[in-house]
Enzyme design. Structure first.
Site, PDB file in Angstrom:
ATOM      1  N   HIS A 404      71.671  17.245  51.821  1.00 29.95           N
ATOM      2  CA  HIS A 404      71.774  18.682  51.600  1.00 29.95           C
ATOM      3  C   HIS A 404      70.411  19.362  51.500  1.00 29.95           C
ATOM      4  O   HIS A 404      70.310  20.599  51.537  1.00 29.95           O
ATOM      5  CB  HIS A 404      72.593  18.976  50.333  1.00 29.95           C
ATOM      6  CG  HIS A 404      73.467  20.182  50.462  1.00 29.95           C
ATOM      7  ND1 HIS A 404      73.104  21.295  51.175  1.00 29.95           N
ATOM      8  CD2 HIS A 404      74.699  20.453  49.951  1.00 29.95           C
ATOM      9  CE1 HIS A 404      74.059  22.204  51.111  1.00 29.95           C
ATOM     10  NE2 HIS A 404      75.044  21.720  50.382  1.00 29.95           N
ATOM     11  N   ASP A 408      72.658  22.107  55.886  1.00 28.05           N
ATOM     12  CA  ASP A 408      73.590  22.926  55.122  1.00 28.05           C
ATOM     13  C   ASP A 408      75.024  22.609  55.530  1.00 28.05           C
ATOM     14  O   ASP A 408      75.284  22.087  56.621  1.00 28.05           O
ATOM     15  CB  ASP A 408      73.313  24.415  55.363  1.00 28.05           C
ATOM     16  CG  ASP A 408      71.963  24.841  54.795  1.00 28.05           C
ATOM     17  OD1 ASP A 408      71.535  24.226  53.802  1.00 28.05           O
ATOM     18  OD2 ASP A 408      71.364  25.777  55.351  1.00 28.05           O
TER      19      ASP A 408
END
Length: 432
Positions: A404, A408
């Site tokens: 992450h 995204d």
């Protein structure tokens, strides 16, 4: 009498130490020249250490699981020569032979080091498939199931001491080796093997985490500790793709049989240019993400020694038939311990599949320092609505875990949607 100090050679990967994963001798035992002393594991490979001399073992460096620095004494062997002999350090990696002179004795060669990459690799002396295996000068007498099994006298003697029926030991090669016996013992000591009809409780037994299993544990722990994972899962209709695969297999001739994996790899490679952040590595220390132009695809493969990840180089340049051949070659090399070190490193993206055992969905752990890993799950047949009609369809969930810090959720979902479009309209896989 002389004492020969055998020092751990430089295995050629720029490493500082190696782990003892198996001893094949004990203190007080006689060892012959070229016989196995120990199996040592580096970050990527298991290496067999062979005795450069014949004699009595008088010292061993440590126990299984210990880390030994390169250049330190691994074993001391008492020979018939005069004076003590210090083995010189070894600078080359594989099958290096360095001659050392001793007063009043013939030249002694440094041990041959055979690179295995997994504990199931064949010894250098194993016969090629087209050759007749050498017959030991004094073969061991075998009875029962053992009589049908090919194994060296040393393996048979060890199995006899352990009370193991070699007929129950699995091997991917043409004969049972020490590594196969080690794998059998690991499973039979509470990690998955159960004898027929076993139902009684057994005593607890601590199993030391060593070798490949320790490397896997360290790498997975580092990945989960350092990377904020998230997983996205979506469903794909692979009915048309499965029909195309069946047609191609029916007309494949001498080419390899196609599984679902080559088609998925083609789809992955065709969508990467639109989503370059998926095919990348993140350098935590430098704070730099490198997005790769070529797809070097890691292929998680289960072996007797544990999970290994051979790499399909430049997967974007291969068609489904070439990918099928490379998948088969690398999987076989990994399972039989013949994969080379450079075939087990350098991946930019990894795919992991359990095939028919794939389950509904998976949350795979990223192969650090990569930033994504893709996990296709098993194919199931279910009724689906097609307008006002109901039809039979083959459906498959596909999982992707991402870092992450780099990827995204929107990007991961968009990438999987692009994959889905190609998979559900498979003719696009072959369109320019």
């Amino acid at each position: 009498m002389a004492r020969y100090s055998f020092r751990l050679p430089d295995i050629g990967e720029g490493i500082a130490e190696a782990e003892i994963v198996a001893w094949h001798v004990k203190i007080g035992e006689r060892v012959e020249e070229d016989a196995q002393l120990a199996d040592m594991m580096t970050d990527k490979a298991t290496v067999e250490m062979e005795s450069p001399v014949s004699g009595i073992v008088v010292e061993l460096a440590g126990e299984v699981g210990d880390l030994i620095p390169i250049g330190s004494t691994l074993a001391v062997i008492e020979t018939d020569a005069e004076g003590d002999v210090e083995a010189p350090p070894v600078d080359t990696a594989v099958e290096a032979q360095i001659e050392a002179e001793t007063p009043g004795a013939e030249q002694v060669s440094e041990p041959k080091v055979t690179e295995l990459t997994s504990s199931a690799a064949e010894p250098e002396t194993a016969a090629k498939p087209s050759e007749t295996p050498p017959v030991p000068a004094a073969p061991a007498v075998v009875t029962g199931h053992d009589a049908k099994v090919l194994a060296s006298p040393a393996v048979r003697a060890r199995a006899k001491d352990l009370g193991v029926d070699l007929g129950q030991v699995h091997s991917d090669g043409d004969r049972i080796r020490h590594a196969d016996l080690d794998a059998f013992l690991r499973y039979s000591s509470g990690q998955g093997y159960h004898s027929p009809g076993a139902s009684r409780a057994r005593a607890d037994e601590p199993v030391k985490v060593i070798g490949m299993r320790r490397k896997i544990a360290e790498n997975m722990a580092a990945s989960k500790r350092a990377i904020p994972h998230f997983t996205y899962v979506d469903e794909m209709d692979v009915t048309a793709l499965e029909e195309m695969r069946a047609d191609l297999n029916a007309n494949r001739g001498q080419r390899p049989k196609l599984t679902m994996l080559p088609f998925l790899i083609v789809a992955i490679c065709r969508t990467i240019p639109q989503f370059p952040m998926i095919n990348a590595r993140y350098d935590d220390d430098a704070g730099v993400v490198t997005r790769y132009g070529a797809v070097h695809l890691g292929m998680a493969t289960q072996t007797h020694a544990g999970l290994m990840v051979p790499v399909i180089r430049d997967a974007q340049d291969k068609n489904v038939w070439q990918l099928a051949s490379e998948i088969g070659r690398l999987a076989e090399a990994a399972r039989t311990g013949k994969a080379k070190v450079d075939e087990l490193s350098g991946s930019t993206l990894t795919i992991t599949s359990l095939g028919p055992l794939g389950g509904i969905a998976t949350t795979p752990v990223i192969n650090r320092p990569e930033v994504a890993i893709i996990g296709p799950n098993k194919i199931v047949e279910r009724p689906v609505f097609d307008g006002d009609d109901i039809r039979r369809a083959k459906l498959m969930n596909l999982s992707i875990s991402c870092d992450h810090r780099v990827v995204d959720g929107w990007d991961a979902a968009s990438y999987v949607q692009a994959l889905k479009r190609l998979v559900e309209t498979p003719v696009l896989l072959f369109a320019d």
